[in-house]
Design an enzyme around this catalytic site. Structure first.
Site, PDB file in Angstrom:
ATOM      1  N   GLN A   1      -8.833 -21.136 -51.761  1.00  0.00           N
ATOM      2  CA  GLN A   1      -7.981 -22.180 -51.202  1.00  0.00           C
ATOM      3  C   GLN A   1      -6.548 -22.002 -51.710  1.00  0.00           C
ATOM      4  OE1 GLN A   1      -9.046 -24.636 -48.928  1.00  0.00           O
ATOM      5  NE2 GLN A   1      -6.849 -24.992 -48.765  1.00  0.00           N
TER       6      GLN A   1
ATOM      7  N   ASP B   1     -11.749 -15.793 -44.168  1.00  0.00           N
ATOM      8  CA  ASP B   1     -10.428 -16.355 -43.848  1.00  0.00           C
ATOM      9  C   ASP B   1      -9.566 -15.352 -43.081  1.00  0.00           C
ATOM     10  OD1 ASP B   1      -9.605 -18.911 -44.268  1.00  0.00           O
ATOM     11  OD2 ASP B   1      -8.958 -18.623 -46.346  1.00  0.00           O
TER      12      ASP B   1
ATOM     13  N   LYS C   1     -14.627 -28.708 -45.904  1.00  0.00           N
ATOM     14  CA  LYS C   1     -15.369 -27.456 -45.682  1.00  0.00           C
ATOM     15  C   LYS C   1     -16.799 -27.613 -46.184  1.00  0.00           C
ATOM     16  CE  LYS C   1     -11.113 -24.882 -45.650  1.00  0.00           C
ATOM     17  NZ  LYS C   1     -10.014 -24.323 -46.419  1.00  0.00           N
TER      18      LYS C   1
END
Ligand code: NAP
Length: 288
Positions: A97, A120, A53
């Site tokens: 994460q 997300d 990322k």
């Protein structure tokens, strides 16, 4: 029939090129989209995902921050960090994460992210927005599948789609997106009897299971489109999807490979969501 291979690498590259143009326009207004990734603990796979990322942000010229916290971090400390990031003017997208250590309540952490920065798409408000058809962030992997279908000119409206898998990160949002695009959608899971009978009805089969080669030629109607979301590591270290690619490509009209398919789209969609968040949060400066 041999299927058209849906090249995720190429489609992701084209999307990133389009984003570069938008990022340059924002730069002219003094706006640099920023993504903050919060990483708790030492899970090796998570470290690889986070590095990828960071790399994508650097490639596109986005600001990125990685906040690494120890495995035993207190939940309150983690939520304090998210509140700081919610308030930061440099940060437009926040991603925590997963997996988080077991002493941390995932829901409390995701719920602390500002919905405006939920790139997300896992915040309950984002999930609700998707279901009721309102604007909002959509989880990156299913959004990437929709982008691939669109780029390949595969019209979903009126088609029968079968999604195998009902997770919150892939299966359920995938089904919601297909419904929004006017498909007739069936969701299968581990308790679905006679899976092949159901999937053979589909014009579009989407496998998000996590079981190597579970979807074989017997699951696919000739001419169907087959999207393989699965990423499974084989004993020899290579990656394989949930679909028996060699067998199914002889029957399907289009198919995604693993690697080089859906996986390539996920990070590209995260970059897209971050740019979108920056545009929304800077609407006054952009004049929107
Ligand atoms: P998950 O949370 O483990 O969900 C798997 C789903 O598959 C569950 O709904 C499960 O049913 C269903 N399932 C399991 N065995 C089945 C069977 N024999 N027949 C029918 N359905 C079955 O996994 P996930 O997070 O959704 O991920 C799915 C796959 O996608 C994994 O391989 C993952 O690595 C991959 N993935 C890829 C990306 C990417 O960027 N390409 C992103 C996310 C995930 P139950 O609900 O009944 O248990």
């Amino acid at each position: 029939m041999t299927a058209t291979i849906m090249d995720g690498k190429l489609i992701a590259k084209q999307l990133k090129e389009r984003l570069k143009g938008e990022i340059q326009s924002l730069a002219a207004l003094g706006i640099k989209p920023g993504l903050a990734v919060v990483l708790v603990g030492e899970d090796p796979a998570s470290h690889v995902y986070v590095r990828n990322k960071e790399k994508a942000c650097a490639e596109l010229g986005l600001h990125s921050e990685v906040h690494k916290l120890p495995d035993n971090v207190e939940q309150d400390k983690l939520i304090d960090l998210i509140r700081l990031l919610n308030a930061s003017e440099e940060i437009h997208g926040i991603l925590v994460q997963k997996p988080l250590p077991s002493h941390i309540d995932d829901k409390a952490v995701i719920g602390a992210i500002s919905v405006d920065k939920d790139v997300d798409g896992f915040h309950p408000v984002s999930v609700g927005n998707l279901l009721i058809g309102d604007e909002g962030f959509v989880p990156c992997t299913p959004a990437g599948v929709m982008e691939m279908l669109s780029v390949m000119n595969i019209d979903v409206a009126g088609k029968r789609a079968v999604v195998i898998g009902r997770s919150n990160i892939v299966g359920k949002p995938m089904a919601a997106l297909l419904i929004r695009a006017h498909a007739t959608v069936t969701v299968c899971h581990s308790r679905t009897p006679n899976l092949a009978e159901v999937t053979r009805e589909a014009d579009i089969v989407i496998a998000a299971i996590g079981k190597t080669k579970l979807v074989g030629a017997e699951h696919v109607r000739p001419g169907a489109v087959v999207i393989d979301v699965g990423v499974n590591r084989l004993p020899d270290g290579t990656l394989a999807g949930d679909v028996d690619f060699d067998a199914v490509k002889e029957i399907a009209s289009a198919i995604t490979p693993v690697p080089g398919g859906v996986g390539r789209m996920t990070i590209a969609m995260l970059m897209k969501n971050t740019v979108e968040a920056a545009k929304n949060l800077s609407a006054a400066r952009i004049g929107g």
